[in-house]
Design a protein around this motif. Structure first.
Motif, PDB file in Angstrom:
ATOM      1  N   ALA A 125       3.111  -3.788   7.121  1.00 23.58           N
ATOM      2  CA  ALA A 125       1.698  -3.384   7.084  1.00 23.58           C
ATOM      3  C   ALA A 125       0.952  -3.781   8.352  1.00 23.58           C
ATOM      4  O   ALA A 125      -0.064  -3.170   8.678  1.00 23.58           O
ATOM      5  N   LYS A 126       1.464  -4.780   9.058  1.00 22.52           N
ATOM      6  CA  LYS A 126       0.789  -5.213  10.285  1.00 22.52           C
ATOM      7  C   LYS A 126       0.903  -4.161  11.392  1.00 22.52           C
ATOM      8  O   LYS A 126       0.204  -4.248  12.394  1.00 22.52           O
ATOM      9  N   LYS A 127       1.764  -3.172  11.194  1.00 23.40           N
ATOM     10  CA  LYS A 127       1.951  -2.122  12.199  1.00 23.40           C
ATOM     11  C   LYS A 127       1.208  -0.836  11.839  1.00 23.40           C
ATOM     12  O   LYS A 127       1.396   0.184  12.487  1.00 23.40           O
ATOM     13  N   MET A 128       0.377  -0.876  10.798  1.00 26.21           N
ATOM     14  CA  MET A 128      -0.356   0.312  10.353  1.00 26.21           C
ATOM     15  C   MET A 128      -1.826  -0.048  10.170  1.00 26.21           C
ATOM     16  O   MET A 128      -2.150  -1.138   9.708  1.00 26.21           O
ATOM     17  N   PHE A 179       0.870  -1.164   0.000  1.00 21.75           N
ATOM     18  CA  PHE A 179       0.000   0.000   0.000  1.00 21.75           C
ATOM     19  C   PHE A 179       0.908   1.215   0.000  1.00 21.75           C
ATOM     20  O   PHE A 179       1.808   1.301   0.839  1.00 21.75           O
ATOM     21  N   ARG A 180       0.706   2.159  -0.934  1.00 19.77           N
ATOM     22  CA  ARG A 180       1.589   3.315  -1.043  1.00 19.77           C
ATOM     23  C   ARG A 180       0.811   4.606  -0.937  1.00 19.77           C
ATOM     24  O   ARG A 180      -0.277   4.737  -1.478  1.00 19.77           O
ATOM     25  N   VAL A 181       1.421   5.558  -0.228  1.00 20.95           N
ATOM     26  CA  VAL A 181       0.937   6.937  -0.170  1.00 20.95           C
ATOM     27  C   VAL A 181       2.172   7.795  -0.360  1.00 20.95           C
ATOM     28  O   VAL A 181       3.076   7.775   0.487  1.00 20.95           O
ATOM     29  N   GLY A 182       2.253   8.487  -1.491  1.00 15.11           N
ATOM     30  CA  GLY A 182       3.450   9.279  -1.780  1.00 15.11           C
ATOM     31  C   GLY A 182       4.673   8.382  -1.855  1.00 15.11           C
ATOM     32  O   GLY A 182       4.676   7.366  -2.533  1.00 15.11           O
TER      33      GLY A 182
END
Length: 66
Positions: A33-36, A11-14
């Motif tokens: 990703a398990k930490k977000m 998953f990308r943001v910027g």
């Protein structure tokens, strides 16, 4: 999406990305990703659109608008 979680994803943001870290350690890839959570992602980045890449290498690329 009906996929079996057998490929790397991100998953990308910027410039930031979250996904499944490379188990072999060769790819300097995304944060875990398990930490977000989606809620934290929106709060921290202010985004409403997330890029989802599935099957890193083949790059099934999706834009998800929240």
């Amino acid at each position: 999406m009906g996929w079996t979680d057998t490929h790397l994803y991100e998953f990308r943001v910027g410039d930031a990305g979250w996904g499944e870290p490379d188990p072999d350690g060769f790819y300097d890839g995304p944060m875990d990703a398990k930490k977000m959570t989606l809620e934290k992602l929106i709060d921290q980045t202010g985004t409403r659109t997330v890029q989802y890449i599935y099957d890193v290498g083949d790059d099934w690329d999706h834009s998800i608008r929240i």
